[in-house]
Design an enzyme around this catalytic site. Structure first.
Site, PDB file in Angstrom:
ATOM      1  N   TRP A 118      45.849  38.068 -37.739  1.00 22.92           N
ATOM      2  CA  TRP A 118      45.019  37.083 -38.432  1.00 22.92           C
ATOM      3  C   TRP A 118      45.103  35.765 -37.668  1.00 22.92           C
ATOM      4  CZ3 TRP A 118      41.572  38.104 -42.034  1.00 22.92           C
ATOM      5  CH2 TRP A 118      40.986  37.031 -42.719  1.00 22.92           C
ATOM      6  N   GLU A 159      52.687  40.152 -43.489  1.00 15.97           N
ATOM      7  CA  GLU A 159      53.304  41.399 -43.017  1.00 15.97           C
ATOM      8  C   GLU A 159      54.358  41.184 -41.934  1.00 15.97           C
ATOM      9  OE1 GLU A 159      49.781  42.089 -45.227  1.00 15.97           O
ATOM     10  OE2 GLU A 159      49.861  41.014 -43.315  1.00 15.97           O
ATOM     11  N   ILE A 200      46.353  28.919 -42.206  1.00 17.15           N
ATOM     12  CA  ILE A 200      45.623  27.661 -42.250  1.00 17.15           C
ATOM     13  C   ILE A 200      45.144  27.418 -43.675  1.00 17.15           C
ATOM     14  CG2 ILE A 200      43.607  26.404 -41.362  1.00 17.15           C
ATOM     15  CD1 ILE A 200      43.977  28.100 -38.761  1.00 17.15           C
ATOM     16  N   GLU A 253      40.865  26.731 -49.542  1.00 15.29           N
ATOM     17  CA  GLU A 253      40.544  26.085 -50.810  1.00 15.29           C
ATOM     18  C   GLU A 253      41.321  26.660 -51.986  1.00 15.29           C
ATOM     19  OE1 GLU A 253      36.313  26.290 -51.232  1.00 15.29           O
ATOM     20  OE2 GLU A 253      35.956  25.074 -49.451  1.00 15.29           O
ATOM     21  N   THR A 254      42.130  27.694 -51.754  1.00 13.20           N
ATOM     22  CA  THR A 254      42.868  28.324 -52.852  1.00 13.20           C
ATOM     23  C   THR A 254      44.374  28.224 -52.613  1.00 13.20           C
ATOM     24  OG1 THR A 254      42.999  30.513 -51.838  1.00 13.20           O
ATOM     25  CG2 THR A 254      40.978  29.993 -53.065  1.00 13.20           C
ATOM     26  N   HIS A 282      46.307  30.617 -52.045  1.00 15.58           N
ATOM     27  CA  HIS A 282      46.739  31.716 -51.174  1.00 15.58           C
ATOM     28  C   HIS A 282      47.645  31.196 -50.058  1.00 15.58           C
ATOM     29  CE1 HIS A 282      46.413  35.637 -49.238  1.00 15.58           C
ATOM     30  NE2 HIS A 282      46.174  35.016 -48.103  1.00 15.58           N
ATOM     31  N   PHE A 342      61.430  32.071 -36.778  1.00 19.39           N
ATOM     32  CA  PHE A 342      60.201  31.745 -37.510  1.00 19.39           C
ATOM     33  C   PHE A 342      59.256  30.971 -36.590  1.00 19.39           C
ATOM     34  CE2 PHE A 342      57.791  28.985 -40.438  1.00 19.39           C
ATOM     35  CZ  PHE A 342      57.394  29.880 -41.408  1.00 19.39           C
ATOM     36  N   ARG A 391      48.958  23.045 -31.540  1.00 19.04           N
ATOM     37  CA  ARG A 391      50.342  23.504 -31.527  1.00 19.04           C
ATOM     38  C   ARG A 391      50.503  24.898 -30.917  1.00 19.04           C
ATOM     39  NH1 ARG A 391      49.165  19.899 -35.022  1.00 19.04           N
ATOM     40  NH2 ARG A 391      50.696  18.398 -35.802  1.00 19.04           N
TER      41      ARG A 391
END
Length: 160
Positions: A31, A67, A91, A94-95, A97, A122, A136
């Site tokens: 993703w 994952e 990133i 609007e939610t 999530h 990490f 970044r």
């Protein structure tokens, strides 16, 4: 660590242990691949610059940042690696999530570090905008993947 006034790709090679005999696993989220591919490149190039052999770097892809914890756990239990680097990019949308994924991944990686004797680094960008992520992952602030590679080498050799 804040990135303002810092280039994430900078390191003093003279102070980094040689990684020639070290084995690395890198789990990469598919993703936001524009970002995660840049982070992977930064990590891979830094590891090899510090002496790691390319054949001692194993890459596995997972669908998303959520994952990464499972992928890292599988690497820890199935491969003979000295460290795992978890690479992802979340990133803000609007939610909520974003909040749930970021928190779950951070806690999951922390849990792996508590449960296993092999460090899991990490390397998940949690940015408000795509531009911040680009800056970044090889942009004006350097590459967080490079910083994660240095952290992995230092964690493997901690106490040596």
């Amino acid at each position: 660590m804040a990135t303002k006034n810092k280039n994430l790709s900078e390191y003093d090679k003279a102070t980094i242990p040689n990684a020639k005999n070290l084995r690395f696993g890198i789990v990469v989220s598919e993703w936001n691949s524009e970002i995660t591919e840049g982070l992977f490149s930064g990590a891979f190039e830094t590891l090899t610059d510090c002496g790691a052999l390319s054949e001692n770097i194993v890459r596995w892809n997972v669908p998303g940042s959520f994952e990464l914890t499972f992928g890292a756990k599988k690497m820890l239990t199935q491969l003979d690696v000295d460290a795992v680097i978890a690479i992802g990019s979340v990133i803000q949308g609007e939610t909520k999530h974003f909040d749930f994924v970021c928190s779950a991944v951070a806690q999951g990686i922390k849990d792996l570090n508590v449960l296993f004797d092999t460090p899991v680094v990490f390397c998940v960008l949690t940015d408000n905008t795509m531009l911040q992520a680009q800056e970044r992952s090889g942009g004006k602030y350097g590459n967080k993947g490079s910083e994660a590679a240095i952290a992995a080498i230092k964690m493997i050799t901690l106490g040596s």
